[in-house]
Design a protein around this motif. Sequence first.
Motif, PDB file in Angstrom:
ATOM      1  N   PHE A  93       0.841  -1.206   0.000  1.00  0.00           N
ATOM      2  CA  PHE A  93       0.000   0.000   0.000  1.00  0.00           C
ATOM      3  C   PHE A  93       0.874   1.253   0.000  1.00  0.00           C
ATOM      4  N   ALA A  98      -1.148   3.479  -2.794  1.00  0.00           N
ATOM      5  CA  ALA A  98      -2.543   3.121  -2.554  1.00  0.00           C
ATOM      6  C   ALA A  98      -3.150   3.924  -1.411  1.00  0.00           C
ATOM      7  N   THR A 105      -7.700   3.344   4.731  1.00  0.00           N
ATOM      8  CA  THR A 105      -6.593   2.397   4.591  1.00  0.00           C
ATOM      9  C   THR A 105      -6.659   1.204   5.557  1.00  0.00           C
ATOM     10  N   MET A 108      -9.370  -1.076   4.453  1.00  0.00           N
ATOM     11  CA  MET A 108      -9.035  -1.604   3.136  1.00  0.00           C
ATOM     12  C   MET A 108      -8.005  -2.736   3.275  1.00  0.00           C
ATOM     13  N   GLU A 109      -7.023  -2.523   4.142  1.00  0.00           N
ATOM     14  CA  GLU A 109      -5.992  -3.555   4.338  1.00  0.00           C
ATOM     15  C   GLU A 109      -6.578  -4.810   4.980  1.00  0.00           C
ATOM     16  N   CYS A 136     -13.481   4.325  -0.951  1.00  0.00           N
ATOM     17  CA  CYS A 136     -12.347   5.240  -0.908  1.00  0.00           C
ATOM     18  C   CYS A 136     -12.738   6.430  -1.776  1.00  0.00           C
ATOM     19  N   TYR A 141      -9.360   3.819  -6.448  1.00  0.00           N
ATOM     20  CA  TYR A 141      -9.150   2.375  -6.261  1.00  0.00           C
ATOM     21  C   TYR A 141      -8.028   1.764  -7.099  1.00  0.00           C
ATOM     22  N   ILE A 144      -4.961   0.927  -5.261  1.00  0.00           N
ATOM     23  CA  ILE A 144      -5.272  -0.030  -4.191  1.00  0.00           C
ATOM     24  C   ILE A 144      -5.359  -1.432  -4.785  1.00  0.00           C
TER      25      ILE A 144
END
Lengths: 164, 755, 289
Positions: A93, A98, A105, A108-109, A136, A141, A144
């Motif tokens: 990332f 990203a 974040t 997302m992770e 996001c 994206y 990402i």
Amino acid sequence: MKQVIVLNVNGEPYTVAVYPWQTLNEVLREEINLTGVKFGCGSGDCGACTVMVDGRAVSSCLTLAIEMQGKEIMTIEGLAPSGETLHPIQESFVEKGAIQCGFCTPGMEMAALNLLKNNPTPSDYEIREALAGNLCRCTGYKKIIEAVGVAGQKMKEASERKTS
Amino acid sequence: MKDFSIVGQSVPRNDGRAKATGTAVYTDDIKLPGMLHGKILRSPFPHARILHIDTTRAAALPGVKCVIVGEDTPKIKYGNWRLFPDTQDEYPLAIDKVRFIGDEVAAVAAVDADTAEEALGLIKVDYEELPGVFDIDSSIKEGAPVLHDYCPSNISVNRKIHYGDIDKAFAESDYVREDIFTVHAVSPAYLEPCAAVAQCDLDGRITLWTSTQVPYIIQCLLASTMNMRENDIRVIKPFVGGGFGGKMELRTWEFCAAFIAKKTGRPVKFTLTREEEFLAGRRRHGMKLYSKVGFKKDGTLTGKDLKIYLDGGGYNAMGPTATFLCGTFGAMLYRYPNYRFLGQHVYTNKPPASAMRGFGAPQSLFATETQMNIAAEELGIDPIELRIKNAQVTGDKIPDVATISSCGFIEALQKAAEMSGWKEKRRSPKPGQGIGIGCYSFISGGVFNWFNTQYPFSAAEVRVFTDGTAHLLTMAADIGQGCDTVLKQILAEELGLKMEDIRITSADTAVTPQADLGAWGSRLTMMNGNAVVQAAKKIKAKLFGAVSAKQNLNVIHELDCKDGKVFPKGRPERGISFGDAVALVQKANRGEPIVERGYYTPRDKGLVTPAFSFGAQIAEVDVDPDTGFVKVKKFWTAHDCGTVINQMAVEGQLEGSIQMGLGYALSEQFVMQGGKTLNPNFLDYKMPNAMDVPPSEVAHIHTYEPEGPMGAKEAGEGLAIPTAPAIAAAVHHATGYRCKDLPITPEKILAGKRQ
Amino acid sequence: MRLSHFDYHAPETVAQAIALMQAKPGARLMAGGTDLLIKMRHAGLKLQDVISVKSIKGLNTITVDENKGLSIGATALLADVALHPDILKYYPTVAQAARGTANAQVRNMGTVIGNLCNASPAADNAPTLLAMNAEVEIHGPGGQRRMPLEQFFKGPGITALQPAEIVTAVHAPKLAPHTGTAYISLSARGQLDCTAVGVAAMIVLKGKACEEVRIFISSCGPTPVRALKTEAIARGKELTEAVIEQAGNQAAGEVKPIADVRASAGYREKMVAVLTRRVLSQAYTRASE
């Protein structure tokens, strides 16, 4: 009434007194000070509050803390193996751009981890589908999605190194 | 292209690790000892007179520490347009009237959020409901309900631009096209809801941590609304989870946090819910645009007459700037020899519209670009050819509007056409498929000083140390767009240091140099970048002097900094380390540290901006003929942002813009009824997710902007503009449906497609 | 907004759950909580008591039996239904609907039964199971009973459950040979999103003709709507383009949708025709394979 429970978070036991209506998100953020877990909407639509419970990504804003006794909870704070080393997902990332504002974040992770731990070589579609619950507004994206692909490769290589 | 070391590289963000590990602290993550939690009571009516507020039951609830209403405050209006005080139309808490559902009426602070929320339910407000106006046409009608007594017409701002002779131009045109466009309001939808934490020290000074794009503006306006001195307010911007224009004004919760902290002596935190953000939050202006353009037979533009009404909602907010800029942008991209613009900002009983990525341009240029596409079709000229024929170029000047000092527009058009296979796809589309173009130009920060700042627009302080490191201090606000990283890159380039040699402290009004107007209008790379360069040049002058003296160099030698060394250009082997050079200067000055400041205020650059970016975007779509669903297959974007300082960051900005443009074009909207928002959540506010965003390709057009730091100018905000017109054009190509009222929905396509 | 205050109960048996419901009238059952907690946070639902069914052992089972068909227990997660190898093999439309219900996180929390009991007209899991003639298994003070899912939905948020009753499972029968099913839903954001309109169909073929046809439409009435007249058009026939076209038009006439934030009534009606054509054609093809 408040009930005293033990939450296992990132491998550590935390004894907390919670009301039945307190969400996991509130307890993690307010009682245990794990503020890497974000609160973005409260309706399971944005994914910013995503944590892992027993190896599955869930929305901590729609999870009652009282139901979490005996479960293994992992937040973003538990992802990196140490303070100095990043997890491959975090590393990717950062390297791939990203991250912008960073508010999405951690969630997302976690969503990426939910995908990659079972499927380190996902297709573009599988990545997009796995991230569809994480909004996001900054990145569009693209980076990402790229970062998740790269992270999967890294995780695969790391596990192959381990087994060989 | 100049030869750079760090500028132009894809340097990962300065704060990437902190954000990736969840250690980055955002405002709501802050917890102070004894901190109270605040909540805001909002109006349930779109338009009503407040007759009486009874807070006694709320105040008596155990755990409640403070309840305030408008009457408890100093009752001072605020607004960002300080230069024109009569535009300042908003109180932190409503005084006499409420003007939209969600207007702030009272605030409570309690020992925890649950109690504060419970207390809200105990406040009794007697309202006298008033008739409301919910759209532009009914608001400007004779006899319409009036929102603000000072403004009986409901039109709060008029902006005119006029040059040439527009009537003559149309009379001499071979082809004149007139259309009415409507565009809708959308939410900035930053992921981090607004939050503020205030603390009051024993001397009565306030520290405010807030999720803002504009620390300096908050400092000043908080001071004025609290009736305090500016220097008694310290604003600190923690990590901010996006802004996109929605966090560039003083807001109620910032005032209430500070006011209650002062009153109770305890820290106070306010955090908005997502519902509050959608119900009452700032948004992009809906507009109604009357546009008339004239052409010669060969496609040469003769003129444009543009009238725009902005649906402003209950207060001005940043509406005056949007009114100003939508007229500016109406004159951009193409050479209009004659131009007339009238913009009017209209009050309605809806949440105030304000700044949002593009700031008037997405609306204005949706009309421009769509009309350009219509004209191309009717004139029988390829849309790209028609644009190239009329495109602005470097050196163009528009009276009162712009001086274009760098412009890669034509190159961008050509590149986008080439990348996308435009000619072939345009000529013979597959069934259900279409391809279309939209273009943009955008500002690199604003020149017009509506805030009436008494300081330079941007400032930077650079300190250098004998260990070869530097410390950059700036009030510039990184809200995710990445200016901390970019400013460090600019400094590293200028001083010949590495990224890790530079510490940055930013966006704390008590410790960073005065001032900076904030993160909006794509101004920071240009303005703060120039301030950093100036500070660095002053440092270099000192270092070079000392090194020249020490090495007894001939006066004709030029020196340079690179790779951590300071050296004569012609004798690089005689260089000394950066730290040693710093030590030389310090020794010569009895240890005095080296601290330099740089400033930037655009001068002699017209009223709008020091530099414009340009670009073109092509969209290819697939439209389901039965459902009307649009799938964007791909975007191709060619953009001119001058020198690219950080490639990865620029790409990220562009890709983010595309997502926002995609939502604007196709799926995002507030569904409203009688001033009430019916979709105040991410389930029904359809912001595109990872499955919706199509692949895209980006090409950088290389130009060098003489006014910018190292040739750089705007990137990433302007790209909020072309996506909607490009998709609209592609949908027209595919189906025959010409969208003149955003968003482009399946229903409209089915109703309007060729049979 | 925080959640309103309630007492929380976590019975370990179905009997305990029923006893609790009897003792606490007004209590609501909760499985994943992904609908209930949203109603409590954002829609002003105030409850004295919440009874979680997650601690009841054995309710999370999913079985696919060669003779008895498919059973999905009350706490089986959407994610597990979506990825269950036998469901993917024998009831692919059930898996597809579960997957399309929500994003990954919500699928890891929410349940198929919860989606049914929430009784939203837009529930993604209802139309397919309805088309397959599924039954819900209900336990209550009066004992155990089975009810065709078709009789279960009574209105938005309203089911045929009696006080103190709990749905413990949904059963879909073993599908006859030459059966095809299909489900398509539309929403403004494409996939994994709240459904603006959806249609499911099941077709059983005898030769080239449809021996049995069942069509259910979601989000176009207070409950999922069965398109009986449309079924009659297709029944006994080979699904030629003409028949499919006629069926689509008929289906649009069998619904009286409302306009809301997700779509207008007129658009919904048109889409019912389009989606009916598409699911019939898909189900027909699948049945022929």
